[in-house]
Write an enzyme that holds these catalytic residues in place. Structure first.
Site, PDB file in Angstrom:
ATOM      1  N   TYR A   1      92.819 118.513  50.525  1.00 58.24           N
ATOM      2  CA  TYR A   1      91.673 118.404  51.378  1.00 58.24           C
ATOM      3  C   TYR A   1      91.361 117.171  52.050  1.00 58.24           C
ATOM      4  O   TYR A   1      91.264 116.017  51.643  1.00 58.24           O
ATOM      5  CB  TYR A   1      90.310 119.005  50.510  1.00 58.24           C
ATOM      6  CG  TYR A   1      89.168 119.269  51.828  1.00 58.24           C
ATOM      7  CD1 TYR A   1      89.193 120.660  52.069  1.00 58.24           C
ATOM      8  CD2 TYR A   1      88.351 118.515  52.152  1.00 58.24           C
ATOM      9  CE1 TYR A   1      88.259 121.057  52.995  1.00 58.24           C
ATOM     10  CE2 TYR A   1      87.385 118.630  53.140  1.00 58.24           C
ATOM     11  CZ  TYR A   1      87.072 120.060  53.547  1.00 58.24           C
ATOM     12  OH  TYR A   1      86.278 120.498  54.326  1.00 58.24           O
TER      13      TYR A   1
ATOM     14  N   GLN B   1      85.527 127.426  52.609  1.00 62.68           N
ATOM     15  CA  GLN B   1      86.591 128.525  52.991  1.00 62.68           C
ATOM     16  C   GLN B   1      87.916 127.966  52.724  1.00 62.68           C
ATOM     17  O   GLN B   1      88.875 128.832  52.687  1.00 62.68           O
ATOM     18  CB  GLN B   1      86.218 129.114  54.293  1.00 62.68           C
ATOM     19  CG  GLN B   1      86.201 128.124  55.400  1.00 62.68           C
ATOM     20  CD  GLN B   1      84.859 127.473  55.814  1.00 62.68           C
ATOM     21  OE1 GLN B   1      84.119 127.142  54.824  1.00 62.68           O
ATOM     22  NE2 GLN B   1      84.696 126.762  57.019  1.00 62.68           N
TER      23      GLN B   1
ATOM     24  N   ASN C   1      82.703 117.362  51.226  1.00 60.31           N
ATOM     25  CA  ASN C   1      81.071 117.142  51.069  1.00 60.31           C
ATOM     26  C   ASN C   1      80.774 118.147  49.939  1.00 60.31           C
ATOM     27  O   ASN C   1      81.769 118.766  49.191  1.00 60.31           O
ATOM     28  CB  ASN C   1      80.323 117.750  52.349  1.00 60.31           C
ATOM     29  CG  ASN C   1      80.960 118.865  52.719  1.00 60.31           C
ATOM     30  OD1 ASN C   1      81.096 120.024  51.951  1.00 60.31           O
ATOM     31  ND2 ASN C   1      80.531 119.367  54.032  1.00 60.31           N
TER      32      ASN C   1
ATOM     33  N   SER D   1      80.370 105.980  45.266  1.00 57.55           N
ATOM     34  CA  SER D   1      81.212 104.956  44.990  1.00 57.55           C
ATOM     35  C   SER D   1      80.625 103.824  44.305  1.00 57.55           C
ATOM     36  O   SER D   1      79.143 103.594  44.264  1.00 57.55           O
ATOM     37  CB  SER D   1      81.603 104.393  46.499  1.00 57.55           C
ATOM     38  OG  SER D   1      83.179 103.684  46.055  1.00 57.55           O
TER      39      SER D   1
ATOM     40  N   GLN E   1      81.076  98.116  49.577  1.00 57.52           N
ATOM     41  CA  GLN E   1      80.671  99.409  48.766  1.00 57.52           C
ATOM     42  C   GLN E   1      79.200 100.147  49.014  1.00 57.52           C
ATOM     43  O   GLN E   1      79.354 101.252  49.483  1.00 57.52           O
ATOM     44  CB  GLN E   1      80.541  99.203  47.082  1.00 57.52           C
ATOM     45  CG  GLN E   1      81.755  99.246  46.353  1.00 57.52           C
ATOM     46  CD  GLN E   1      82.613 100.188  46.786  1.00 57.52           C
ATOM     47  OE1 GLN E   1      82.619 101.242  46.402  1.00 57.52           O
ATOM     48  NE2 GLN E   1      83.930  99.882  47.287  1.00 57.52           N
TER      49      GLN E   1
ATOM     50  N   HIS F   1      79.209 102.649  52.096  1.00 56.30           N
ATOM     51  CA  HIS F   1      79.774 103.975  52.088  1.00 56.30           C
ATOM     52  C   HIS F   1      78.753 105.016  52.002  1.00 56.30           C
ATOM     53  O   HIS F   1      79.033 106.006  52.516  1.00 56.30           O
ATOM     54  CB  HIS F   1      80.664 104.142  50.656  1.00 56.30           C
ATOM     55  CG  HIS F   1      82.103 103.826  50.745  1.00 56.30           C
ATOM     56  ND1 HIS F   1      83.061 104.351  51.517  1.00 56.30           N
ATOM     57  CD2 HIS F   1      82.620 102.690  50.050  1.00 56.30           C
ATOM     58  CE1 HIS F   1      84.210 103.984  51.374  1.00 56.30           C
ATOM     59  NE2 HIS F   1      84.042 102.897  50.585  1.00 56.30           N
TER      60      HIS F   1
ATOM     61  N   GLU G   1      83.746 102.291  38.406  1.00 49.64           N
ATOM     62  CA  GLU G   1      84.940 102.650  39.325  1.00 49.64           C
ATOM     63  C   GLU G   1      85.768 101.323  39.793  1.00 49.64           C
ATOM     64  O   GLU G   1      86.795 101.547  39.607  1.00 49.64           O
ATOM     65  CB  GLU G   1      84.405 103.505  40.650  1.00 49.64           C
ATOM     66  CG  GLU G   1      85.597 103.984  41.440  1.00 49.64           C
ATOM     67  CD  GLU G   1      84.801 104.587  42.656  1.00 49.64           C
ATOM     68  OE1 GLU G   1      83.619 104.105  43.188  1.00 49.64           O
ATOM     69  OE2 GLU G   1      85.680 105.122  43.415  1.00 49.64           O
ATOM     70  N   HIS G   2      85.101 100.424  40.436  1.00 46.60           N
ATOM     71  CA  HIS G   2      85.726  99.300  41.011  1.00 46.60           C
ATOM     72  C   HIS G   2      85.357  98.095  40.259  1.00 46.60           C
ATOM     73  O   HIS G   2      83.952  97.927  40.074  1.00 46.60           O
ATOM     74  CB  HIS G   2      85.720  98.943  42.317  1.00 46.60           C
ATOM     75  CG  HIS G   2      85.780  99.998  43.198  1.00 46.60           C
ATOM     76  ND1 HIS G   2      85.133 100.961  43.974  1.00 46.60           N
ATOM     77  CD2 HIS G   2      87.325 100.526  43.763  1.00 46.60           C
ATOM     78  CE1 HIS G   2      85.835 101.799  44.644  1.00 46.60           C
ATOM     79  NE2 HIS G   2      87.082 101.143  44.690  1.00 46.60           N
TER      80      HIS G   2
ATOM     81  N   ASP H   1      91.658  99.652  48.616  1.00 43.95           N
ATOM     82  CA  ASP H   1      91.430 101.154  49.320  1.00 43.95           C
ATOM     83  C   ASP H   1      92.622 101.459  50.171  1.00 43.95           C
ATOM     84  O   ASP H   1      92.608 102.614  50.355  1.00 43.95           O
ATOM     85  CB  ASP H   1      90.000 100.696  50.263  1.00 43.95           C
ATOM     86  CG  ASP H   1      88.866 100.727  49.323  1.00 43.95           C
ATOM     87  OD1 ASP H   1      88.872 101.101  48.219  1.00 43.95           O
ATOM     88  OD2 ASP H   1      87.946 100.321  49.744  1.00 43.95           O
TER      89      ASP H   1
ATOM     90  N   GLU I   1      96.356 129.579   5.978  1.00 40.78           N
ATOM     91  CA  GLU I   1      95.445 130.079   7.111  1.00 40.78           C
ATOM     92  C   GLU I   1      95.295 131.458   7.426  1.00 40.78           C
ATOM     93  O   GLU I   1      94.577 131.915   8.046  1.00 40.78           O
ATOM     94  CB  GLU I   1      96.039 129.299   8.447  1.00 40.78           C
ATOM     95  CG  GLU I   1      95.999 127.838   8.189  1.00 40.78           C
ATOM     96  CD  GLU I   1      96.257 127.016   9.506  1.00 40.78           C
ATOM     97  OE1 GLU I   1      96.483 127.917  10.524  1.00 40.78           O
ATOM     98  OE2 GLU I   1      96.382 125.846   9.448  1.00 40.78           O
TER      99      GLU I   1
ATOM    100  N   HIS J   1     102.640 135.467  10.691  1.00 41.16           N
ATOM    101  CA  HIS J   1     103.167 134.063  10.966  1.00 41.16           C
ATOM    102  C   HIS J   1     104.487 133.711   9.910  1.00 41.16           C
ATOM    103  O   HIS J   1     105.350 133.410  10.157  1.00 41.16           O
ATOM    104  CB  HIS J   1     102.206 133.099  11.165  1.00 41.16           C
ATOM    105  CG  HIS J   1     101.492 132.957  12.568  1.00 41.16           C
ATOM    106  ND1 HIS J   1     100.785 133.861  12.842  1.00 41.16           N
ATOM    107  CD2 HIS J   1     101.491 132.041  13.399  1.00 41.16           C
ATOM    108  CE1 HIS J   1     100.234 133.564  13.957  1.00 41.16           C
ATOM    109  NE2 HIS J   1     100.422 132.527  14.145  1.00 41.16           N
TER     110      HIS J   1
END
Lengths: 424, 424
Positions: A121, A183, A206, A229, A251, A254, A319-320, A353, A407, A412
């Site tokens: 995407y 969609q 989004n 982020s 950062q 963003h 994250e960073h 990045d 068991e 088995h």
């Protein structure tokens, strides 16, 4: 930026956005439409939601070629270099199938196989994100995925941004559909007349895209659902305050919910960085966003020493992470949780990045405790191989049956016993 | 068992059980109680739901030792051998951190780190499942996870089954709590006074456990949520019908929704297996379950040739695949999707359930298209390492800034530019 002592509450976790009920209902409704009406739903929804009246969903060869006229040659060269770097780094992650053989004839192993097909995407909007395309497509290509599809919402004139098309061309991606939102996710998961389904969907989007990915998870695989982020900078008195301030702001620009944190052993540096952030903020095009982010999710922690500072970093599991200390390399072994670790004064986070090679799709919101950057493994799966010889079964069969009966699984045990009766 | 031609619809996918609304509400309610009341909720819920009035949640050292008196020495020896085999196989999966260095001074790499802590859910009920404990605990141990916790619902007398405690002892697991159901999952995810939280929860359970795992996912990591078990046998005219029938039934006895499928090129074998299944079913202790499974989810497909048969197998993407053909090894390369592949007449599926070494926690319901058996990677995460030198940044900085500006991210570009200005 507020400066607090280490004893303050150090969490930077934010609630995961699971959307409003109206958003969730809208997504369910869109998925149902796509499942029931296929292409027809895609054309209708694209007209309503993106304002584009399409004749064809798939991008044509001519469109791909025409896009080159709209992108500077310098940018194309930079994209090619970035692709080369990212490919090189990801090729080093590639795993081999392996097996082990035993004297009794047993063969055991793991067979590594790429996924058959992946859908990436690519968000729409004003800024085209070539880096996101590279970071999602390249690990899949390196893994050996044969069919890689891109989807992206068209602009009102029915086109995709030239930067997106050129990046796709440079990567050799040829199957691109002009669909976006829930969609597009539904089409990738369930398939329509024009869009054959895929086995895994990756890439940012989004809230509608995120909710749709959650909804189709299980039917297909998805990558992680990323939160806002984050950056954490770990620094001592040797660090350059302007560098740190610039990185924190990179950062913060963003997203208003992005988080920028400095953990330092130096009160002097803390004060310098706070002042630099204010100063650099003034001239930023995205000043309003960055300011809100710094105000709500920005903080400077002053620790008594590096041991304590590192504890905070591990607690945050960012994250960073940037390490700007006298001996940054020597601290890597102490970092238990971080998506990506940027070491030393010249490893500014934007280096990762776009360009250096490692993936920029990283675990957010503390999930670096248990998650990894997007990588080649994410586009492969392993199958166990078990080849037992007659001798191996004869030697171990009784133990296997005993465990099965412990068991309470008699069938088995009998599947083993029947082979020990010497019928073949 | 019904015999159909290859042209029939070949899906064996079943809907994922997402519980009833009442079950989901019950789980939400239990999680809230545990978050708000901690230990108090655990004691109360364990009394209400398991009928056990506990004084302590944690299993004592004395209980661990006492359990040995109730387990046969033969079984202990079989458990030890199984542990050794499973450890050996998983140790071969272990990955090293790696780095690559460039002439300009750049260092890039991946740091592999074990998770800090993992909780393993062990279901209660009549049959204690030592194999499930081994399969979940060993990969975590091999990965290097320091804290491994087990939870399991107590019997009404407040004890755990001896087989569970002995298996845990043999593995060296010492932190075990007598809690089960959604309350155990909530305690592992959020922590209580007695039960510190963990970073990942694995292990099978009933619908309440599965729903609770889904609910806490994101706060902590979870393993896959397994569907009913499946086996697909791929066989030609060289295969032994009794072996195949026994193996099909060993899946069928698990669950009325388990699925057992034969794909064969031989009509004669198809008929023999169908007859053998009926015959062997008669004397099974779990006949009723196995019969329902075979009736509802059992099928024999007759293919025109092996090429066609393998297509069907890949379409099914089974949890367990057995290959019983003249040259089974040579077919492995053609199998694109399967959790575990059992090769040749002596690799009965129970060999892998208990003993051979590969993990028995496998992707079900077609998810072998994109998922792997539980493995050591599941208990580690990777962090990217990016160490750029001044020379590397000077050589590449302009390209990085250009890409940042292409995406409209000026603060990103400035974080690079500020380092190129020669201020340090």
């Amino acid at each position: 930026m507020k400066i607090v002592s280490i004893d303050a509450n150090v969490s930077i976790r934010r609630d995961i956005d699971t959307g409003t009920e109206m958003q969730r209902d809208a997504v369910d409704n869109i998925i149902t439409q796509v499942v029931e009406q296929g292409d027809h739903a895609l054309f209708t929804l694209t007209k309503t939601l993106d304002g584009a009246d399409l004749k064809e969903l798939r991008v044509s060869k001519e469109e791909m070629e025409a896009a080159y006229a709209h992108v500077d040659q310098d940018i194309i060269i930079a994209i090619r270099q970035a692709i080369e770097n990212i490919k090189d780094f990801h090729q080093r992650q590639k795993r081999q199938s392996w097996m082990t053989t035993k004297e009794d004839g047993t063969i055991l192993g793991q067979k590594v196989t790429p996924l058959d097909s992946v859908g990436v995407y690519v968000p729409g909007g004003k800024a085209a994100y070539p880096s996101s395309i590279m970071m999602n497509v390249i690990p899949a290509q390196v893994a050996g995925v044969k069919r890689i599809v891109m989807v992206s919402p068209p602009q009102a004139d029915g086109t995709l941004p030239a930067g997106v098309l050129v990046t796709a061309s440079e990567l050799g991606v040829e199957e691109i559909y002009k669909i976006g939102g829930a969609q597009a996710i539904a089409a990738l998961a369930y398939g329509t007349e024009s869009v054959p389904s895929v086995d895994k969907i990756t890439g940012p989007g989004n809230i509608y895209v995120a909710l749709a990915k959650r909804a189709v998870f299980g039917k297909v695989d998805i990558d992680m659902i990323a939160g806002p982020s984050e950056i954490v900078v770990l620094a001592d008195e040797y660090a350059n305050a302007s560098f740190i301030a610039a990185d924190l702001l990179s950062q913060a620009e963003h997203d208003e919910r992005a988080s920028a944190v400095l953990v330092t052993t130096s009160t002097k540096l803390a004060e310098e960085v706070a002042a630099e952030v204010e100063k650099q903020l003034e001239t930023l095009p995205k000043k309003a966003i960055a300011q809100a982010s710094i105000r709500d999710y920005g903080v400077i922690y002053v620790a008594r020493d590096l041991v304590e500072a590192i504890e905070v970093v591990n607690e945050l599991a960012p994250e960073h992470l940037e390490i700007l200390t006298e001996e940054p390399m020597n601290l890597i072994g102490k970092i238990r949780h971080a998506g990506a670790i940027f070491v030393g004064p010249y490893s500014s986070e934007p280096v990762g990045d776009y360009f250096a090679g490692p993936n920029h799709v990283l675990p957010t919101n503390g999930t670096a405790r248990f998650s990894s950057p997007l990588n080649v493994d994410d586009f492969t799966k392993k199958s166990s191989i078990i080849a037992y010889s007659k001798a191996a079964l004869q030697a171990n069969g009784a133990q296997i049956s005993a465990l099965a009966r412990l068991e309470g699984l008699e069938a088995h045990a009998r599947a083993i016993d029947i082979r020990l009766e010497g019928k073949q």
